[in-house]
Design an enzyme around this catalytic site. Structure first.
Site, PDB file in Angstrom:
ATOM      1  N   HIS A 118       3.422  24.171  64.584  1.00 18.72           N
ATOM      2  CA  HIS A 118       4.408  24.529  65.610  1.00 18.72           C
ATOM      3  C   HIS A 118       5.809  24.585  65.024  1.00 18.72           C
ATOM      4  O   HIS A 118       6.576  25.515  65.283  1.00 18.72           O
ATOM      5  CB  HIS A 118       4.343  23.505  66.748  1.00 18.72           C
ATOM      6  N   ARG A 123      -6.799  30.478  77.999  1.00 17.69           N
ATOM      7  CA  ARG A 123      -5.551  30.602  77.239  1.00 17.69           C
ATOM      8  C   ARG A 123      -4.549  31.471  77.988  1.00 17.69           C
ATOM      9  O   ARG A 123      -4.920  32.362  78.743  1.00 17.69           O
ATOM     10  CB  ARG A 123      -5.815  31.243  75.869  1.00 17.69           C
ATOM     11  N   ARG A 157      43.872  41.619  63.375  1.00 15.59           N
ATOM     12  CA  ARG A 157      44.712  40.895  64.341  1.00 15.59           C
ATOM     13  C   ARG A 157      45.949  40.376  63.619  1.00 15.59           C
ATOM     14  O   ARG A 157      45.877  39.385  62.884  1.00 15.59           O
ATOM     15  CB  ARG A 157      43.908  39.751  64.952  1.00 15.59           C
ATOM     16  N   ASN A 213      35.884  41.511  74.698  1.00 15.47           N
ATOM     17  CA  ASN A 213      36.066  40.083  75.013  1.00 15.47           C
ATOM     18  C   ASN A 213      36.982  39.943  76.239  1.00 15.47           C
ATOM     19  O   ASN A 213      36.628  39.314  77.236  1.00 15.47           O
ATOM     20  CB  ASN A 213      36.679  39.341  73.821  1.00 15.47           C
ATOM     21  N   CYS A 225      35.589  46.712  69.498  1.00 14.12           N
ATOM     22  CA  CYS A 225      35.933  45.707  68.486  1.00 14.12           C
ATOM     23  C   CYS A 225      35.782  44.280  68.997  1.00 14.12           C
ATOM     24  O   CYS A 225      36.258  43.339  68.379  1.00 14.12           O
ATOM     25  CB  CYS A 225      37.360  45.922  67.975  1.00 14.12           C
TER      26      CYS A 225
END
Length: 861
Positions: A440, A80, A546, A756, A820
């Site tokens: 599974h 295994r 924003r 970002n 942010c």
């Protein structure tokens, strides 16, 4: 020692120490270092490995009193995998190794059970052929199906000894046909090939995909565990099963699991046969059942976590084959943490560390609305909680393709296999006709936080025809389906899904998190609705509002366009005067929800052309107006000229952010005025205003911020806002700003890292472009291990954050620091922000609870 022995090897060794050798079959572990050496050598076995395996095998044979391949009473072993982090079903296993044409006769004679011996041999040929030599599993399954048809039986267990002998002979012919070789009879050669196959499976497509999704490094490698076989397929006094120390779906303090009589472990987890509930074991094997419950409790106490175990009962004797910390859905993780503290098993800090913060997202997913009435099409096992709605697809590839087109789909399969993992990630939910809670499909869905209904046996699924038939209803690919993995039901009715509510247990965990964390948690919110939801989830303020989103509404766009089209400052101010009361109204709604809390308002950031029609559309309309000699031709030509004037080659790095404020200060002046007036209005109505944080975006030079700071302070004074709590800061999103943060800090009360854009400007990546172009290939080729827009690039972008935080506070020790960007809701990034010394993170409303828990875990280390 899991880094060396892998999770399975380390836990089996530990379990032997805890439970004693009589409960755990003997064996040995080939370390992860051997696998890494194998990969680095181009799939060549490391020097000395064969000799070390021979020595370990000799020791095992002496302990067992049997020889591998002995023709009288052979030792059989399992081979295994054992990754450092559990990868259920992704790596390969070979059972019953050591059997051959002579050894099978010896096993039959030694056990007095000919059927068991031949059943074990046919299983070995099937598994070895598939795992070690790539013989398609479908060929073996088709042979079994044909043999059962000839014998007139439905179950594998009903096949006779002669059937199994014929089946084994057929399997060996399939093996020869595929490989051009006879099935190997030498047991040490079998073992060598099995070890190599497990090593190879580490770099198999399904394992690589699973590691990519779960962020497991490729260079860890897998250990290989060679363990003496014990047999659950010796008749009705034997069984194999999977047992959890608590309910793996809900976390309730009652063991759960599945088992099958006269079966090996692969039968239980493969989903090919539908198993029985664990507690039915009490009826057929009461002594083994009581022993198992006691062992589950003992293991849970030892490891301090919910356990997922595999067991075999061989002719009445219980053996434990492995244990690991259970992967479970978020609701079970939260329930376990709360109960563990109440029971005295763990303290709050240890309990909160047992929770995977990222998985908490599942608690915030939709469920079928309580008042919804619908017809149940089928019922199955409630395998992974949450509801999902989408179009039916029948293959993992189709699910991945649909996700690329942003279509919601449900992956429908008879039973799933490891190769389907990419489809799990892409689909909204999974539905299978076979398997149980330990199949599974169930395990992987729970691990990914995907809703799943398994074992819905009434479904007749034809993958080739891409159809699903149940109780006279025929569905095809593309038809809409809704599954509820909490209740285990399926419907075709288009029922509404409702937003989740935080449970009492989850509230308890969040309360602990708030006690333990240092980082504050705010939200990114542009509307009162977003702000209200974030407050419900525990947000401590708004880290990013924003303001440009407020101008996108249909009633605002014409006024915004008039302002942009203005040719003089007086015209622009007149247009802004029309916008001011609308902007003030928007702020008032937001401020009402956040009374007494900090609210960071980013002044206008995007370039002005984003508020005008696309150039191609204006050109087309202008040409049509010329052709038709329309009355509005002059207006269209004027708009077209303005669009051309505002056009930039690279607008992301053009006239936006603070640059707009410098060129057209009247825009920022109007916004500042609206903010102050809104705060004063809220204070007058409710007696409490928010703490205003006015943020200037895209600052690169300290003089830019100084100019805008003077403008804002002048407006505050003009509006009589001296009693308001107003601070002024900037969004750090350019590399230069990070390098000169000490200078910028002289004009700032706070920094908020806009990770970002900082990621885009630091890496030279356009987020909108790279995700669909070269980034997937970069991940595949290990240039990057994950998208830098999901988790912060610590060596590069992260260093810029640390540099700016350090130098900014060198200049101004009380400088407030936050983040942010999207990274504010990512647990891995939050750990970094804790180390970088930030004061708070800000994220979308639905990520706030995740951020609270992740921040606590970051504080605990």
């Amino acid at each position: 020692m899991r880094e060396l022995l892998g999770g399975k090897g380390a836990n089996v060794a530990e379990m032997t120490r805890v439970l004693g050798a009589e409960r755990v079959p003997a064996g040995f572990t080939i370390t992860t270092e051997a696998c890494v050496a194998f990969m680095n050598a181009g799939r060549r076995e490391p020097e000395g490995l064969a000799e070390q395996v021979d020595a370990a095998l000799a020791e095992l044979e002496e302990r067992a009193g049997k020889q591998l391949g002995d023709t009288g009473d052979p030792l059989l072993v399992s081979v295994r995998s054992g990754a450092r982090d559990s990868m259920p079903g992704m790596l390969d296993t070979v059972l019953n190794l050591g059997l051959g044409d002579e050894a099978v006769e010896g096993l039959a004679g030694a056990t007095g059970n000919e059927r068991f011996a031949w059943d074990s041999y046919r299983r070995f040929v099937q598994m070895f052929g598939n795992v070690c030599r790539g013989v398609p599993g479908e060929r073996f399954e088709q042979a079994i199906k044909e043999r059962k048809g000839q014998a007139g039986v439905k179950l594998d267990t009903e096949l006779s000894v002669d059937d199994l002998k014929a089946l084994t002979a057929g399997f060996k012919e399939i093996y020869r046909d595929h490989t051009g070789e006879s099935f190997p009879q030498e047991p040490r050669e079998q073992l060598r090939q099995a070890i190599v196959a497990v090593f190879d499976s580490w770099m198999g497509d399904r394992a690589v995909e699973y590691r990519r999704i779960n962020r497991i490094p490729d260079d860890w490698g897998t250990a290989v565990n060679v363990q003496q076989m014990v047999f659950g397929n010796k008749g009705d006094t034997s069984c194999s099963g999977v047992a959890f120390s608590r309910d793996e779906i809900t976390g309730a303090p009652r063991p759960s699991g599945d088992f099958l009589l006269n079966a090996q472990g692969e039968d239980v987890v493969s989903g090919v046969r539908t198993p029985r509930d664990l507690h039915e074991l009490e009826e057929v094997m009461p002594e083994a059942y009581e022993e198992l419950l006691g062992i589950l409790a003992e293991l849970e106490r030892h490891y301090g976590d919910m356990q997922d175990t595999e067991f075999t009962v061989e002719e009445g004797h219980l053996y434990m084959l492995q244990t690991r910390n259970a992967k479970r859905p978020a609701q079970a993780a939260v329930r376990f943490a709360v109960d563990a503290v109440a029971e005295g098993l763990l303290d709050k800090a240890r309990a909160i560390m047992t929770i995977d913060a990222e998985r908490l997202d599942a608690l915030l997913h939709p469920a079928i609305a309580r008042e919804a009435k619908f017809d149940v099409l089928a019922e199955g096992v409630a395998a992974s909680p949450g509801a999902a709605k989408g179009a039916i697809v029948f293959t993992a590839a189709d699910a991945v393709a649909a996700a690329g087109e942003e279509r919601d789909v449900i992956l429908v399969r008879p039973f799933t296999e490891a190769d389907d993992v990419a489809g799990f990630h892409a689909a909204k939910g999974i539905l299978t006709s076979e398997g149980g809670k330990a199949s599974h499909a169930a395990l992987v869905a729970r691990g990914m936080g995907k809703p799943c209904v398994s074992g819905a046996s009434a479904l007749e699924i034809d993958v080739a025809a891409k159809t699903l038939v149940v109780n006279g209803t025929r569905l095809a690919e593309g038809d809409t389906l809704v599954i509820d993995g909490t209740a285990g039901v399926v419907t075709v009715d288009d029922v509404p899904l409702e937003e989740p509510k935080v449970s009492d247990e989850f509230e308890t965990v969040l309360g602990w998190a708030d006690e333990l964390r240092r980082l504050g948690v705010r939200t990114n919110a542009d509307t009162p609705q977003d702000a209200a939801r974030a407050r419900e989830f525990g947000a401590e303020g708004v880290g990013l509002c924003r303001t440009e989103h407020m101008f996108m509404a249909a009633d605002r766009q014409p006024k915004m366009r008039r302002m942009i089209m203005a040719e003089t400052e007086d015209e622009r101010r007149a247009a802004l005067d029309k916008l001011l009361p609308l902007q003030q109204e928007d702020f008032e709604g937001l401020f009402e929800e956040m009374r007494g809390l900090p609210v960071t308002i980013r002044l206008l950031d995007p370039p002005l052309h984003e508020f005008l029609p696309h150039m191609e559309d204006v050109e087309r309309e202008t040409e049509r107006a010329r052709f038709e000699q329309s009355e509005n031709l002059d207006e269209l030509e004027r708009t077209l000229r303005r669009v051309h004037d505002l056009e930039e080659t690279n607008p992301m790095l053009g006239t936006r952010g603070v640059r707009l404020g410098v060129l057209h200060p009247e825009i920022y002046e109007m916004q500042a005025r609206a903010i102050v007036r809104a705060a004063e209005a809220v204070a007058k109505r409710s007696g409490e205003a928010p703490r205003l944080e006015i943020m200037i975006p895209l600052v690169a030079y300290e003089k830019e911020l100084q100019l805008m700071r003077e403008l804002v302070l002048r407006v505050v004074e003009e509006e009589g806002g001296g009693d308001l709590d107003v601070t002024i800061g900037t969004m750090i999103e350019l590399p230069r700003a990070c390098f000169v943060a000490d200078r910028i800090a002289t004009a700032a009360d706070f920094f908020s890292f806009g990770t970002n854009d900082l990621t885009q400007t630091a890496l030279g990546f356009s987020r909108d472009d790279v995700e669909g172009s070269f980034l997937p290939e970069y991940i595949r080729k290990k240039i990057v291990d994950r998208s830098p827009f999901e988790t912060i690039d610590q060596p590069g972008v992260g260093w810029l954050v640390r540099l700016a935080a350090w130098t900014g506070r060198e200049a101004k020790p009380d400088l407030k620091l936050g983040i942010c960007g999207e990274h504010g809701g990512d647990p891995d990034s939050i750990r970094f922000f804790q180390l970088a010394g930030l004061d708070y993170v800000s994220c979308s409303p639905y990520r706030v609870p995740i951020a609270r828990v992740a921040a606590a875990q970051a504080a605990l280390g």
